[in-house]
Each structure stands twice: as C-alpha cells, then as structure tokens.
Motif scaffolding. Structure first.
Motif, PDB file in Angstrom:
ATOM      1  N   GLY A 118      64.433   5.990  36.534  1.00  0.00           N
ATOM      2  CA  GLY A 118      64.326   6.790  37.759  1.00  0.00           C
ATOM      3  C   GLY A 118      62.898   7.035  38.169  1.00  0.00           C
ATOM      4  N   ARG A 119      62.699   8.076  38.988  1.00  0.00           N
ATOM      5  CA  ARG A 119      61.394   8.209  39.617  1.00  0.00           C
ATOM      6  C   ARG A 119      60.326   8.837  38.741  1.00  0.00           C
ATOM      7  N   THR A 120      60.710   9.433  37.625  1.00  0.00           N
ATOM      8  CA  THR A 120      59.674  10.095  36.831  1.00  0.00           C
ATOM      9  C   THR A 120      60.031  10.239  35.350  1.00  0.00           C
ATOM     10  N   PHE A 143      60.012  12.771  32.057  1.00  0.00           N
ATOM     11  CA  PHE A 143      60.537  14.145  32.030  1.00  0.00           C
ATOM     12  C   PHE A 143      59.633  15.096  32.831  1.00  0.00           C
ATOM     13  N   ALA A 144      60.236  15.787  33.820  1.00  0.00           N
ATOM     14  CA  ALA A 144      59.430  16.720  34.638  1.00  0.00           C
ATOM     15  C   ALA A 144      59.465  18.129  34.075  1.00  0.00           C
ATOM     16  N   GLY A 145      59.911  18.273  32.838  1.00  0.00           N
ATOM     17  CA  GLY A 145      59.859  19.591  32.213  1.00  0.00           C
ATOM     18  C   GLY A 145      61.203  20.049  31.712  1.00  0.00           C
ATOM     19  N   ALA A 146      61.191  21.258  31.133  1.00  0.00           N
ATOM     20  CA  ALA A 146      62.444  21.883  30.709  1.00  0.00           C
ATOM     21  C   ALA A 146      63.337  22.030  31.943  1.00  0.00           C
ATOM     22  N   ASP A 147      64.626  22.145  31.734  1.00  0.00           N
ATOM     23  CA  ASP A 147      65.539  22.331  32.857  1.00  0.00           C
ATOM     24  C   ASP A 147      65.510  23.803  33.264  1.00  0.00           C
ATOM     25  N   GLU A 176      62.164  27.576  47.847  1.00  0.00           N
ATOM     26  CA  GLU A 176      61.390  26.641  48.655  1.00  0.00           C
ATOM     27  C   GLU A 176      62.176  25.343  48.895  1.00  0.00           C
ATOM     28  N   ARG A 177      62.842  24.881  47.853  1.00  0.00           N
ATOM     29  CA  ARG A 177      63.613  23.639  47.983  1.00  0.00           C
ATOM     30  C   ARG A 177      64.896  23.869  48.766  1.00  0.00           C
ATOM     31  N   GLN A 178      65.486  25.023  48.583  1.00  0.00           N
ATOM     32  CA  GLN A 178      66.710  25.374  49.303  1.00  0.00           C
ATOM     33  C   GLN A 178      66.433  25.490  50.804  1.00  0.00           C
ATOM     34  N   ALA A 189      64.686  23.883  52.722  1.00  0.00           N
ATOM     35  CA  ALA A 189      64.659  22.612  53.446  1.00  0.00           C
ATOM     36  C   ALA A 189      66.050  22.181  53.887  1.00  0.00           C
ATOM     37  N   LYS A 190      67.061  22.820  53.334  1.00  0.00           N
ATOM     38  CA  LYS A 190      68.435  22.389  53.629  1.00  0.00           C
ATOM     39  C   LYS A 190      69.056  23.246  54.730  1.00  0.00           C
ATOM     40  N   VAL A 191      69.599  22.581  55.728  1.00  0.00           N
ATOM     41  CA  VAL A 191      70.265  23.305  56.816  1.00  0.00           C
ATOM     42  C   VAL A 191      71.759  23.167  56.576  1.00  0.00           C
ATOM     43  N   GLY A 245      55.098  19.874  32.197  1.00  0.00           N
ATOM     44  CA  GLY A 245      55.633  20.943  31.359  1.00  0.00           C
ATOM     45  C   GLY A 245      56.162  20.393  30.049  1.00  0.00           C
ATOM     46  N   GLY A 246      57.433  20.695  29.769  1.00  0.00           N
ATOM     47  CA  GLY A 246      58.058  20.194  28.546  1.00  0.00           C
ATOM     48  C   GLY A 246      57.938  18.681  28.432  1.00  0.00           C
ATOM     49  N   GLY A 247      57.886  17.989  29.556  1.00  0.00           N
ATOM     50  CA  GLY A 247      57.731  16.522  29.554  1.00  0.00           C
ATOM     51  C   GLY A 247      56.374  16.135  29.002  1.00  0.00           C
ATOM     52  N   CYS A 248      55.360  16.865  29.429  1.00  0.00           N
ATOM     53  CA  CYS A 248      54.006  16.637  28.907  1.00  0.00           C
ATOM     54  C   CYS A 248      53.990  16.965  27.409  1.00  0.00           C
ATOM     55  N   GLU A 249      54.697  18.026  27.052  1.00  0.00           N
ATOM     56  CA  GLU A 249      54.711  18.442  25.643  1.00  0.00           C
ATOM     57  C   GLU A 249      55.414  17.409  24.760  1.00  0.00           C
ATOM     58  N   VAL A 250      56.432  16.741  25.307  1.00  0.00           N
ATOM     59  CA  VAL A 250      57.076  15.645  24.564  1.00  0.00           C
ATOM     60  C   VAL A 250      56.040  14.561  24.269  1.00  0.00           C
ATOM     61  N   ALA A 291      58.264  18.121  57.759  1.00  0.00           N
ATOM     62  CA  ALA A 291      57.432  19.133  57.087  1.00  0.00           C
ATOM     63  C   ALA A 291      56.797  18.570  55.820  1.00  0.00           C
ATOM     64  N   LYS A 292      57.563  17.839  55.038  1.00  0.00           N
ATOM     65  CA  LYS A 292      57.057  17.382  53.732  1.00  0.00           C
ATOM     66  C   LYS A 292      55.818  16.483  53.860  1.00  0.00           C
ATOM     67  N   PRO A 293      55.878  15.396  54.658  1.00  0.00           N
ATOM     68  CA  PRO A 293      54.667  14.567  54.749  1.00  0.00           C
ATOM     69  C   PRO A 293      53.450  15.310  55.293  1.00  0.00           C
ATOM     70  N   PRO A 307      52.523  22.684  34.467  1.00  0.00           N
ATOM     71  CA  PRO A 307      52.515  23.628  35.591  1.00  0.00           C
ATOM     72  C   PRO A 307      53.304  24.903  35.333  1.00  0.00           C
ATOM     73  N   GLU A 308      53.678  25.172  34.082  1.00  0.00           N
ATOM     74  CA  GLU A 308      54.499  26.353  33.786  1.00  0.00           C
ATOM     75  C   GLU A 308      53.924  27.630  34.378  1.00  0.00           C
ATOM     76  N   VAL A 309      52.581  27.709  34.418  1.00  0.00           N
ATOM     77  CA  VAL A 309      51.953  28.935  34.926  1.00  0.00           C
ATOM     78  C   VAL A 309      52.443  29.235  36.349  1.00  0.00           C
TER      79      VAL A 309
HETATM   80  C1  3H9 Z   1      58.947  24.052  31.073  1.00  0.00           C
HETATM   81  O1  3H9 Z   1      58.861  22.873  30.928  1.00  0.00           O
HETATM   82  C2  3H9 Z   1      58.920  25.037  29.935  1.00  0.00           C
HETATM   83  C3  3H9 Z   1      58.492  24.433  28.616  1.00  0.00           C
HETATM   84  O2  3H9 Z   1      57.106  24.409  28.478  1.00  0.00           O
HETATM   85  C4  3H9 Z   1      58.956  25.264  27.444  1.00  0.00           C
HETATM   86  C5  3H9 Z   1      60.359  25.192  27.096  1.00  0.00           C
HETATM   87  C6  3H9 Z   1      60.669  25.901  25.804  1.00  0.00           C
HETATM   88  N1  3H9 Z   1      64.449  21.754  36.159  1.00  0.00           N
HETATM   89  O3  3H9 Z   1      60.706  19.057  43.765  1.00  0.00           O
HETATM   90  P1  3H9 Z   1      61.753  18.108  44.201  1.00  0.00           P
HETATM   91  C7  3H9 Z   1      65.046  19.749  40.849  1.00  0.00           C
HETATM   92  S1  3H9 Z   1      59.135  24.730  32.618  1.00  0.00           S
HETATM   93  C8  3H9 Z   1      65.523  21.735  36.934  1.00  0.00           C
HETATM   94  O4  3H9 Z   1      62.381  18.306  45.528  1.00  0.00           O
HETATM   95  P2  3H9 Z   1      59.780  16.018  44.275  1.00  0.00           P
HETATM   96  C9  3H9 Z   1      64.666  20.462  42.136  1.00  0.00           C
HETATM   97  O5  3H9 Z   1      65.160  21.762  42.131  1.00  0.00           O
HETATM   98  C10 3H9 Z   1      59.185  23.361  33.711  1.00  0.00           C
HETATM   99  N2  3H9 Z   1      65.525  21.186  38.170  1.00  0.00           N
HETATM  100  O6  3H9 Z   1      61.242  16.588  44.082  1.00  0.00           O
HETATM  101  C11 3H9 Z   1      65.324  19.578  43.172  1.00  0.00           C
HETATM  102  O7  3H9 Z   1      66.698  19.906  43.214  1.00  0.00           O
HETATM  103  P3  3H9 Z   1      67.525  19.826  44.585  1.00  0.00           P
HETATM  104  C12 3H9 Z   1      57.866  22.769  33.977  1.00  0.00           C
HETATM  105  C13 3H9 Z   1      64.402  20.638  38.610  1.00  0.00           C
HETATM  106  O8  3H9 Z   1      59.879  14.557  44.121  1.00  0.00           O
HETATM  107  C14 3H9 Z   1      65.195  18.179  42.573  1.00  0.00           C
HETATM  108  O9  3H9 Z   1      64.964  18.379  41.177  1.00  0.00           O
HETATM  109  N3  3H9 Z   1      57.966  21.738  34.984  1.00  0.00           N
HETATM  110  C15 3H9 Z   1      63.230  20.646  37.836  1.00  0.00           C
HETATM  111  O10 3H9 Z   1      59.159  16.584  45.492  1.00  0.00           O
HETATM  112  C16 3H9 Z   1      64.045  17.382  43.149  1.00  0.00           C
HETATM  113  O11 3H9 Z   1      62.867  18.145  43.058  1.00  0.00           O
HETATM  114  C17 3H9 Z   1      57.787  21.998  36.279  1.00  0.00           C
HETATM  115  O12 3H9 Z   1      57.469  23.107  36.670  1.00  0.00           O
HETATM  116  C18 3H9 Z   1      63.277  21.227  36.557  1.00  0.00           C
HETATM  117  N4  3H9 Z   1      62.205  21.253  35.748  1.00  0.00           N
HETATM  118  O13 3H9 Z   1      58.918  16.601  43.071  1.00  0.00           O
HETATM  119  C19 3H9 Z   1      57.955  20.845  37.226  1.00  0.00           C
HETATM  120  N5  3H9 Z   1      62.248  20.034  38.547  1.00  0.00           N
HETATM  121  O14 3H9 Z   1      67.425  18.399  45.012  1.00  0.00           O
HETATM  122  C20 3H9 Z   1      58.867  21.241  38.352  1.00  0.00           C
HETATM  123  C21 3H9 Z   1      62.796  19.660  39.704  1.00  0.00           C
HETATM  124  O15 3H9 Z   1      68.879  20.276  44.203  1.00  0.00           O
HETATM  125  N6  3H9 Z   1      59.148  20.144  39.258  1.00  0.00           N
HETATM  126  N7  3H9 Z   1      64.090  20.019  39.767  1.00  0.00           N
HETATM  127  O16 3H9 Z   1      66.829  20.767  45.520  1.00  0.00           O
HETATM  128  C22 3H9 Z   1      58.286  19.642  40.138  1.00  0.00           C
HETATM  129  O17 3H9 Z   1      57.139  20.012  40.199  1.00  0.00           O
HETATM  130  C23 3H9 Z   1      58.796  18.625  41.116  1.00  0.00           C
HETATM  131  O18 3H9 Z   1      60.194  18.743  41.163  1.00  0.00           O
HETATM  132  C24 3H9 Z   1      58.449  17.147  40.797  1.00  0.00           C
HETATM  133  C25 3H9 Z   1      59.195  16.224  41.776  1.00  0.00           C
HETATM  134  C26 3H9 Z   1      56.930  16.964  40.968  1.00  0.00           C
HETATM  135  C27 3H9 Z   1      58.844  16.780  39.402  1.00  0.00           C
END
Ligand code: 3H9
Length: 676
Positions: free
Chosen positions: A57-59, A61-65, A275-277, A279-281, A102-107, A461-463, A125-127
């Motif tokens: 896919g496109r990325t 791990f982008a972090g914890a869920d 913020e993501r919500q 965008a949806k109408v 985030g967690g992806g970087c930590e992996v 808006a996004k671009p 980016p957890e901060v």
């Molecule tokens: C963490 O990792 C804690 C750990 O250190 C410790 C653990 C013990 N989880 O942004 P987009 C969804 S904290 C669940 O529109 P893009 C998002 O809601 C995490 N869902 O795409 C959206 O859903 P929907 C640290 C997530 O291409 C859809 O994915 N990581 C998560 O513009 C698409 O997202 C972060 O803070 C997630 N982690 O940007 C990174 N991430 O379609 C957070 C995304 O239903 N994510 N979703 O609206 C991002 O910065 C951007 O999503 C990313 C892609 C750059 C990855």
C-alpha cells in the motif's frame, strides 16, 4: 476467522514479513499479533538467515492505531513486539516507503537495520496528538541519532526525509525508489552473517545540556500551553542521564500514560479525526465526479486577493488576478513577489521556484480575461450591491461549468447566486487572513449550490494546504457568527469595571492568540463605525472619534510604541470610567474564570444554535473552524469539545447567571447529561 493483515514470503534464506492493513498500515492488534508470530516463524526456521519487514500500500506503518486508544488492549503491546524484533538472533531489516511514523518509526528502530526509498519520511509525530513515542522511541532515537535530533523529532514532531535520516544514522542505506523489496532482500543477504547485531538499546547517549537549554528556549513560544513537548524533552533527557535503557523505558511509559490519560491528548486526538471528518459532506457520495480546476481567477489584488492567489500559485495552479486600476494591480502583485522573496531568503523556496510561481500569475485590468478560468473567486470589499453587480458580469463572462465563488466573510451567498443564470455554480470560499498562512477554508454551501461544485471545492482544499469545513448560509457563517458573541460581553465587563488588558490577558492565558480588544486594535477600531465624531454612543464611538483607530494610528484600546508594543492607555481608562459612571451597571470584580465564562460560553451557545439549525454538519466541524481559523488552543480541542470538558451543565449555569438565553440544543444536552 478473519485473515491476518501480516503474511510472510520466503526468498530462499530471507523471510519477508509483509503488512497489508489499509489505509495506512496502522499497528492495530491484528498487526501486532501477526508481526510477533512472523518473527517467531523466522527465528524457528533454520533455513532463514535474515528477515525483512515491509508494508503493502501507500506507506510503511504510520503509527499505533489511534482508534484503539482508550480501549482495553488485546494482543501484545507494541513495545513488546519491538523488543522481540530487537532480541531476534537473526538480523531484521526494515524496508521503508511512504511515512514511517510514530509506532512505525519505533518498529524500524527495533530492527537491526533500516533501508528506505528516497521519497520516504520518518518521524515521531506523537507530540501532535499530545503524546510521546511510547514504544521505546524516546530512548532509541537519542541512542542512534543523538540528543539534538531526538529533541527535534520527538518534541516538535515533524518527519525528516530519508536523506536526513541517513545522515543521522537512522537509515543505513537509501535504495531504489522502485526496487525496495529486492534491494532490501539483497541488503539482508549482505549483512546476514555479520555479528554482533546492532541493537539500539545497547547504544549510549552523550548528554548535551546546552542543546536542551537552547532547544527549550528556541521553541518556548511554540510549546506555550502544551504538556506533551516537556514530557518528550524529559524522556530524551532521561536517555542522556546515564540511566539504563530499562530505566529510560520505565520513565517513558510513566510519562506516556500520564499524557494518554489527560485532557490535552484527548483534545488533540479529537482534532486529528475532526479534521479528516470535516472533509466529508454527509449527503454527497464519495465518488462524485469533480470538475477539473486547471486555472483560477481572483478578483481583487488586495490583502485577501493576493493571499488567496498565493495558495494556488504554490500548488502550481495558474492564476489570473484582476484589479480595477493599474496602481492597485502593481501593488498587489508586488506584495505577492515580496512575500515569496522573503520566504526564499529564509530558505523555504529556491529563487527558481519563486520565479516559477510568479510565472503562473497573470495580472490584468480586464474582467473578460477570466473567460478561460475554471474557478473564479471574488475578493473585493464587503458590499452586497457591488458584489451582485460583479456576479451579474461574471455570469456573462465565465465559461459554462466554471465555479463562481465569493470570499465574503458574512454576506448572503444565495443573494449573489440569484443574480446569475447558474446559481448551482455559485459557492462561498471564505479564506482567513493572512490567506496564504491560515489553514481554514470555510466553504459556504448556498441553497442551490450543486453537489459536484461543493465536492470540487472541498477536494481542492487539500492541494492548496487548507482544511475545509462546510457552512450553511447565515450571517458570519460558523466562525464569525460565533465570534460576534464575544465582543458584547467583553464590552459589558468594561462597563462593570474590568480593564481591556485584564480581559485580553485572561483570554490569552486561556490559549487564544489575542483577546477581543487586541483584535479590535489589529482589525481597526473604526471598522463599521458611523464616522460621525459628534455622535458618541459607545466606548468604541469615543475611541474612534479621538482617532484611536487601533494599531494603524498607533493608538486604540492600547497605546503602541514604534515597535507596536502595546501598553494600557490612561486616556482609554478615562473614557471607560466616564461611560461606566453614567451606566447603572454595578461595579464588579472579575476573576479570569469569570472572564472566560462571560466571553466564551456565549460562543458555545451560538455554536449549539448553528448546529441545531444545520448550519454546521457536526460539532467537531465547529471545533476545526475555531482551531484553524481563529487560533483556538489545539490542546483544548475547539469550543464544543472544550464545553464537554467543562461540563454542559456548568456552561448552562454560567450563561443563565450572565442573563444569556440558553440555546435549546445546549439545554437539552445538558439536561440529558450528553455531550456535543
Ligand atoms: C503512536 O504511534 C503511539 C506510539 O508511539 C506508542 C504506542 C504504545 N491510526 O491522514 P489521511 C486514518 S501514535 C488510525 O487522510 P494522508 C485517518 O483517520 C500515532 N487511523 O491520509 C484516515 O481515515 P479516514 C502516531 C489512522 O495520506 C485515513 O487513515 N502516528 C492513523 O493524508 C487516511 O489518513 C501519527 O500520528 C492511525 N495512526 O496522510 C500519524 N493514521 O479515511 C498519523 C491515519 O476514515 N497519520 N489514519 O478519514 C498521519 O499523519 C497521516 O494519516 C499520514 C497519511 C501522513 C500517515
């Protein structure tokens, strides 16, 4: 049984562990369970010499869920999985594309080696969610990359490029953009027999107190009010304190749990989804055909028109900008160029990029030149008659299918649409000043705006780097309609003995960028003034009559020195006292909490009306408007989220105490013990 998002593939002696968990490979329970099992599979198979972890896919791990936060945990924790990877006796290589966050970087830091494609980004980016990397990141990053970069990555949270990560030792090799898997496998084979395995936990950290002090000072303004940056810094300091890795991890866990349980992180996570919500109408299907926007017209080269144009130029979309006089046109385009050149001086753009953007701008005095534009935005002054006349003209000039937009901040879009033969193509695009900086775009949906026009503008808006929120047609739309509720109570408090600087301070301490009187001075005290110096009916009239028009005349509610530093004005104090003594309002002492309740509860009340009338789709949209359009403190999650944290019953009681009629929706929710 559901299938695991993790699968393994054997390439002779290399086991490739692949995650397929769209959209962003978040590290949810099933992924963690699958990863853990796959590492065991590799360990238990004698034919396997090394492992590679990559994502479909496109990325990466982008972090914890984030949706799992606050729910009971299933499966192993992320920290445990990462420890298992690091403990492996066979080398594990992370193969990174997209964003390892985030967690992806930590992996990746738990892996013994990391390879990445040139376009990959890596960061914690957890901060920004009010948290810290809680799976070992605060302890492993400084051990690999040093204190300075660890502070930047954790406490500021911006991702870094593969190139920068490579230079810092966070990436071992940059591989081909289109050959990640093959190159990662080849790399794994190269290092398969190398021992000892490099394990981040075994590294040591050089303390750097000067760097910490410098970092704190440089970011003091940015961090104001937020809890998470200090916690991130403390963890990095712990890593550099000589404490063992285990001690560092225990400290990290403790700080992580504190943040996770707090209101600030809840607010920041709320914003992430809001913020993501936004965008949806709701009533527009996701697959709606959009109109192509290849060329934009902007009418008005003033502050707003210029700022609006810059957004499109930066996104590579050509702009035709129209003015009525050559001088105004030259001034406007000159300002755009100067802004870009200043950014170039700060290193944000190259000179070629500046020239490229300016090359996309066509200044003209002829409205007819807008005939080939796909979207035309008027940014002229706020006068309905003039705007109607303009829309009448545009109706004749614009090509069929072009979107006609107004940047009005409060006027009725439907009235403008009514003078055209194509009301379905008319929409509001309310940018916030400075329009090239502020992230909010309030999109005003007229009664007849076609669904595809709305969908097109929302997607645009996004671009251009904006966060879009839909508003219905009502005076001031969502943002300014709520703002209008703040000034009245602030003025009333002046009449009861409060000072402007006292009210402003309480609001700034709450976290807003400025208070109501500072805002008046910035916008101009004379805006909307009747311009008759003999007619003095309010404090504002008295100030305006004395030429106290705000920052532009170096005096308004405050006196300003040549550096625009404000100080309380004795003249203003006298004017206020004069009005106060003539009023029959009792003098009162106000605490900061009183000021907040008096000025912000009415805004929440108006928000409830906006919601009830369907002018906003959801409470969280209102929060997005206030955070990105008016600088509401992110760590308070926006006015509606904040009201929930205060307690809606308390908000109702505060409004009633101040004699404000409570919105029915707010009352109903408070009585039912509900939240927005
Ligand atoms: C963490 O990792 C804690 C750990 O250190 C410790 C653990 C013990 N989880 O942004 P987009 C969804 S904290 C669940 O529109 P893009 C998002 O809601 C995490 N869902 O795409 C959206 O859903 P929907 C640290 C997530 O291409 C859809 O994915 N990581 C998560 O513009 C698409 O997202 C972060 O803070 C997630 N982690 O940007 C990174 N991430 O379609 C957070 C995304 O239903 N994510 N979703 O609206 C991002 O910065 C951007 O999503 C990313 C892609 C750059 C990855």
């Amino acid at each position: 049984m559901t299938t695991s998002p993790i699968r393994t593939e054997r390439h002779d002696d290399i086991l490739v562990i692949i995650s397929n968990n769209p959209p962003v490979n978040a590290l949810g329970a099933a992924v963690r369970i699958g990863l853990d099992a796959a590492i065991k599979e590799g360990a238990g198979d004698d034919a396997i010499k090394a492992m590679v972890i990559r994502c479909d896919g496109r990325t990466f791990f982008a972090g914890a869920d984030i949706t799992e936060f606050g729910k009971p945990m299933t499966g192993p924790g992320l920290g445990e999985v990462i420890d298992a990877i690091e403990a492996s006796e066979k080398p594990v290589v992370a193969a990174i594309h997209g964003t390892a966050l985030g967690g992806g970087c930590e992996v990746t830091l738990g892996c013994h080696y990391r390879v990445a494609v040139p376009s990959a980004k890596i960061g914690t980016p957890e901060v920004k969610l009010g948290l810290l990397p809680g799976a070992g990141g605060t302890q492993r990053i400084p051990r690999i990359a040093g204190v300075k970069l660890a502070l930047q990555m954790t406490a500021v949270g911006d991702p870094i490029s593969a190139k920068a990560a490579h230079a810092a030792g966070l990436i071992d090799r940059i591989v081909g953009e289109d050959s990640l898997e093959a190159d990662a496998i080849a790399f794994a084979r190269e290092i398969a027999d190398k021992r000892p395995l490099p394990r981040a936990r075994e590294g040591s950290v050089q303390a750097d107190e000067a760097a910490v002090a410098e970092f704190k000072q440089a970011n003091a303004r940015k961090f104001r009010g937020f809890d998470a940056p200090a916690a991130n810094i403390a963890c990095v300091e712990k890593a550099a304190s000589g404490a063992s890795f285990e001690e560092g991890i225990a400290f990290e866990r403790q700080e992580f749990m504190k943040l996770m349980g707090g209101t600030q992180s809840a607010a920041q996570r709320h914003l992430f989804f809001a913020e993501r919500q936004a965008a949806k109408v709701d009533d527009i299907p996701a697959g709606t055909q959009l109109r192509p926007i290849k060329k934009v017209g902007v009418i008005g080269a003033g502050t707003m028109g210029g700022g609006i144009s810059m957004n499109f130029l930066q996104a590579g979309i050509p702009v035709t900008i129209v003015e009525t006089a050559q001088e105004a046109l030259d001034r406007g385009t000159g300002v755009i160029r100067r802004n870009y050149e200043n950014s170039a001086k700060k290193g944000r753009y190259t000179t070629e990029k500046v020239e490229g953007m300016m090359g996309l701008l066509t200044p003209t005095l002829n409205l007819e030149d807008l005939a080939d534009c796909d979207l035309i935005i008027e940014a002229i002054y706020e006068n309905m008659d003039v705007k109607k006349e303009l829309f009448g003209k545009l109706d004749k000039i614009a090509k069929p299918g072009a979107i006609l937009a107004s940047n009005t901040s409060y006027l009725n879009i439907d009235e403008m649409a009514a003078v055209t033969s194509r009301p379905g193509d008319v929409i509001g695009m309310h940018f916030f000043s400075p329009a090239n900086v502020m992230k909010l775009l309030e999109v005003v949906r007229g009664a007849k705006t076609s669904p595809d026009v709305l969908a097109t503008v929302m997607a645009l808006a996004k671009p251009i780097g904006k966060v879009a929120v839909v508003s219905g047609v009502c005076p001031g739309f969502i943002g300014n309609r709520m703002l209008s509720q703040r000034q009245g109570p602030a003025n009333k408090m002046l009449m009861q003995g409060a000072r402007p600087e006292q009210i402003d301070k309480a609001i700034v301490d709450f976290g807003m960028p400025m208070g109501p009187f500072q805002m008046s001075d910035l916008a101009g005290v004379d805006i909307g003034w009747h311009r008759d110096p003999t007619r003095i009916e309010s404090i504002r009239d008295a100030l305006a009559a004395k030429g106290r028009w705000g920052q532009k005349t170096s005096k308004g509610f405050y006196d300003y020195d040549e550096k625009r530093t404000p100080s309380p004005s004795p003249e203003v104090a006298e004017i206020i006292e004069d009005f106060r003594s003539k009023s029959n309002l009792p003098k009162q002492d106000f605490s900061d909490e009183d000021v907040i309740a008096a000025t912000l509860y009415p805004m929440v009340n108006e928000g409830a009306k906006i919601l009830d009338e369907g002018m906003a789709q959801r409470a969280s949209d209102i929060d997005v408007v206030w955070i990105y359009g008016y600088g509401w403190p992110i760590y308070r999650g926006g006015p509606m989220f904040w009201a929930n944290t205060v307690g809606l019953d308390k908000v109702v009681a505060g409004l009633e105490k101040n004699g404000v009629e409570v919105a029915p929706l707010l009352k109903r929710k408070a009585e039912a013990g509900e939240k927005f």
